[in-house]
Design an enzyme around this catalytic site. Structure first.
Site, PDB file in Angstrom:
ATOM      1  N   ILE A   1     -18.647 -46.273 -22.141  1.00 15.72           N
ATOM      2  CA  ILE A   1     -18.965 -46.084 -20.727  1.00 15.72           C
ATOM      3  C   ILE A   1     -17.917 -45.132 -20.144  1.00 15.72           C
ATOM      4  O   ILE A   1     -16.824 -44.985 -20.695  1.00 15.72           O
ATOM      5  CB  ILE A   1     -19.031 -47.419 -19.932  1.00 15.72           C
ATOM      6  N   ASP A   2     -18.262 -44.476 -19.062  1.00 16.99           N
ATOM      7  CA  ASP A   2     -17.399 -43.441 -18.493  1.00 16.99           C
ATOM      8  C   ASP A   2     -16.065 -44.018 -18.009  1.00 16.99           C
ATOM      9  O   ASP A   2     -15.971 -45.198 -17.662  1.00 16.99           O
ATOM     10  CB  ASP A   2     -18.093 -42.750 -17.312  1.00 16.99           C
ATOM     11  N   LYS A   3     -15.085 -43.140 -17.934  1.00 15.05           N
ATOM     12  CA  LYS A   3     -13.726 -43.512 -17.517  1.00 15.05           C
ATOM     13  C   LYS A   3     -13.734 -44.334 -16.220  1.00 15.05           C
ATOM     14  O   LYS A   3     -13.125 -45.388 -16.137  1.00 15.05           O
ATOM     15  CB  LYS A   3     -12.895 -42.244 -17.327  1.00 15.05           C
TER      16      LYS A   3
ATOM     17  N   ARG B   1     -25.882 -41.744 -13.560  1.00 12.74           N
ATOM     18  CA  ARG B   1     -25.359 -40.793 -12.575  1.00 12.74           C
ATOM     19  C   ARG B   1     -26.294 -39.596 -12.432  1.00 12.74           C
ATOM     20  O   ARG B   1     -26.579 -39.122 -11.324  1.00 12.74           O
ATOM     21  CB  ARG B   1     -23.951 -40.360 -12.993  1.00 12.74           C
TER      22      ARG B   1
END
Length: 343
Positions: A151-153, A256
């Protein structure tokens, strides 16, 4: 005197860190400006210094930072050391383990933690912590120990990590076959009019900004990979909406990108323009309210809340859920109060 053999050996010492093919519609643009759109965490000064040192190449020829890129140029950036993400160092980083057995563990990743080393983030990642706390984690197809998915930062939430080769193969297959369950909670700009819906749109790299992905449809669909997101309204909060998003596929930045595509960019998602006031009034009081929300939640409003999968050994279907973290909860609460007073 340097002979030809010595020279070729010197050239072999250069390691490629970045490579880009310039799109056919690209207008002439200085290469330092161009690379700023494509290299994460790069400043113009760093790019100019790399060009000065002879590390920036166009069509295999070193160029200075004032070189104007042209369509079909092949740009590479090479250094004398290998990319740092290939050098994994164990670090004593605390990891929030939700569940663990001999085959796997489920972790609750905090926002701000990078999952694996990459350009600009060579330490302090989840993998640096994992290899400190757990020995002999199996590598995935990208040589990343234990990692089944990511998963993204600046997204918080649940990840499953494989501890054995069998678990890695079994879990990776579930994600590929879309039999795992992943539900996220997202706060998006605007009033999402329909109660629930599905976004289908192939996702690929943005042609002008490599740090973004975008949706490709119709004749351009071949430029992306199939992606499906199911969403459902949890709460309407005036100029923003709280959603549940279930992933059928797992493309980079999928929620997103899909939410922006339907006109509902994630709240405070800087990379996709959500850090601007996209909906609402022109009153300065409202602007101040939104700024306060941004301060409370200095990241995109996205949390990987629920994760479900079949256990690779027992065959039992496991489902884990985690609370929305404080920063996101406080932001939602602010909007809840605002919607009450305005509505």
């Amino acid at each position: 005197m340097v002979n030809i053999k010595d020279m070729s050996e010197d050239e072999d010492e250069l390691y490629e860190h970045y490579a880009f093919k310039v799109e056919k519609g690209q207008q002439p643009l200085r290469i330092d400006k161009y690379l700023m759109n494509f290299v994460e965490n790069a400043t113009r000064n760093k790019i100019q210094a790399a060009a000065k040192d002879g590390s920036v190449f166009v069509n295999d020829v070193p160029v200075k930072s004032n070189y104007k890129v042209k369509p079909h140029d092949y740009i590479t950036v090479k250094f004398e050391h290998p990319p740092h993400e290939n050098l994994l160092v164990a670090e004593d980083i605390p990891i929030d383990v939700v569940y663990e057995d001999d085959d796997l563990l489920v972790v609750n990743k905090s926002a701000g933690m990078v999952v694996h080393p990459g350009h600009g983030n060579y330490s302090g990642t989840l993998i640096n912590g994992l290899i400190f706390h757990f020995e002999n984690l199996p590598n995935n197809s990208s040589n990343r120990p234990g990692l089944v998915h990511r998963i993204d930062k600046d997204t918080s939430g649940l990840l499953v990590v494989a501890k054995t080769e069998i678990a890695m193969a079994h879990l990776s297959n579930q994600f590929a076959e879309k039999t795992s369950e992943r539900e996220y909670v997202a706060l998006v700009w605007g009033n999402v009019e329909i109660e629930e819906g599905t976004v289908e749109g192939n996702i690929g790299r943005h042609p002008k900004n490599r740090l973004q992905n975008t949706v490709y449809e119709g004749e351009e669909a071949y430029k992306g990979k199939p992606a499906v997101t199911h969403y459902k309204v949890l709460e309407r909060l005036g100029y923003v909406t709280l959603l549940s998003c279930k992933l059928e596929t797992g493309r980079t930045h999928q929620i997103r990108v899909h939410m922006k595509h339907i006109g509902h960019t994630l709240f405070n998602d800087e990379r996709y323009g959500g850090e601007k006031i996209l909906k609402g009034t022109t009153f300065s009081k409202y602007k101040q309210f939104v700024e306060n929300c941004f301060k409370v939640l200095p990241r995109q409003a996205l949390h990987a809340k629920t994760l479900g999968f079949e256990h690779p050994t027992t065959g039992e279907f496991l489902r884990f859920s985690t609370e929305i973290p404080d920063d996101m909860r406080q932001c939602i609460e602010k909007w809840r109060n605002y919607a009450k007073h305005v509505g």
